[in-house]
Design an enzyme around this catalytic site. Structure first.
Site: not given
Ligand code: MG
Length: 374
Positions: A274, A170, A23, A328, A225, A199, A168, A250
């Site tokens: 979160k 990145k 990732h 997510e 984001e 994001d 999403k 975020d």
């Molecule tokens: Mg984020």
């Protein structure tokens, strides 16, 4: 009840679980995810489980699994011994006074206390939190900062195989022009069948965001984001005013007080909430209450948790009226293995809160032993 629910021990185990595929964040690429498993045991024999986890390493907020474990063992656990585990919000306050910051570590401990409370009363966590507002939550799938063809292949596989329709992407791992070109190419390929968001993890400065966000908006990106660093609320507010694409906070939102500031400065259209970054379920509920009061929709974010932390998120988000902007909670789908006997379930691209008492998951001790760091 109090005698039986007195805390006898708090145990931590550091585990490293492999991912299904690497990732790639803006600042690093990871092939494993590490967690601290927290077990709170009462005199009556009830064991509650929590998970302290950061996404891939200390880059997000400065905490690491190694540091969290040391903090919990040396400073937080001793404060809990002999206390009534069912006094969750009281104990969360005690942890707050004992350690400044350290939201991710405290969230893992508090999660285990909620699990104890639910197990003792034999009700699922979502019922402790007021009951279900929704029985399942849509899950946005996150694609790492990969080349367009790699991202499109993964996206199509998830669309067809798992029923995800929101993705999403990145950004921030390469120069803005190339990054925007890459995302625009992905949008051109799949934009008519998938909802795409990006994001930036705060990696652009304000002029860069002003220059390039309109291009992303033009490419059909539906949500942006954290385009600029966490501290730059004036820039967040300016971008939110300038653009019609919603801006989600975020990194700028780490506490209920941050939520109040974001509302005052009109600095975000959507809040990413979160369990971990906010310091636990108590603070999460307070944050969602601020957002809901101000009319700001919340999105249930992830820290790449196993089924333990994911269950906590699913209960909290499904029980919160204010979490109207999906989730997510893909952690268990990205991990190559899990740490519980029955992983959290997904159906048609949505995550379901487990029905059992507390978090509704049972630790698989054989797996915890297998992935424990030596
Ligand atoms: Mg984020």
């Amino acid at each position: 009840m109090t005698g039986d629910s007195a805390i006898r021990s708090v145990q931590t185990t550091l585990v490293d679980v492999p991912l299904r595929r690497p990732h790639r964040f803006a600042s690093l690429s990871v092939t494993t995810q590490s967690m601290v498993i927290v077990e709170v045991r009462t005199e009556g024999g009830t064991v509650g489980v929590g998970e302290a986890v950061v996404p891939g390493g200390p880059w997000w907020g400065g905490e690491s699994v190694e540091g969290m474990r040391a903090l919990i063992d040396r400073y937080l656990a001793p404060l809990l011994l002999g206390e009534d585990a069912c006094r969750v919000e009281y104990l969360a306050g005690k942890l707050d006074r004992a350690a400044g910051g350290a939201a991710f570590a405290k969230a893992g401990v508090e999660m285990a206390l909620w699990d104890v409370l639910g197990r003792i009363h034999e009700v699922p966590l979502h019922d402790l939190l007021g009951g279900l507002h929704r029985t399942a939550l849509p899950v946005t799938w996150a694609v790492g900062a990969e080349p367009a063809d790699v991202a499109v292949a993964e996206l199509v596989a998830r669309l067809e195989g798992a029923g995800h329709t929101s993705f999403k992407l990145k950004m921030g791992a390469e120069e803005p022009a190339a990054d925007v070109e890459r995302v625009s190419a992905i949008a051109a390929k799949v934009g008519d069948v998938a909802s795409l968001r990006v994001d930036l993890n705060g990696s652009w400065d304000e002029p860069t965001a002003r220059r390039w966000l309109p291009a992303l908006q033009g490419a059909g990106i539906e949500l942006v984001e954290q385009p600029v660093p966490a501290w730059n609320l004036p820039a967040m507010a300016d971008l939110a005013t300038r653009l019609t694409v919603p801006i989600m906070a975020d990194e700028s939102l780490r506490s209920p007080q941050d939520a109040a500031n974001l509302v005052r400065q009109r600095a975000a259209d959507v809040f990413a909430v979160k369990v971990a970054k906010l310091g636990g379920l108590s603070a999460l509920r307070q944050t969602v209450a601020v957002a809901r009061t101000a009319g700001v929709p919340c999105h249930g974010g992830t820290t790449m948790e196993s089924s333990i932390g994911t269950a906590a998120g699913a209960h909290a988000f499904c029980a919160s009226a204010g979490v109207t902007a999906g989730s997510e909670l893909f952690g268990p789908l990205l991990l190559a293995d899990d740490l519980v006997t029955e992983p959290v379930r997904y159906q048609d691209g949505r995550v379901l809160p487990p029905p059992g008492p507390g978090l509704g998951v049972e630790l698989d001790r054989e797996k915890v032993a297998r992935y424990a760091r030596r």
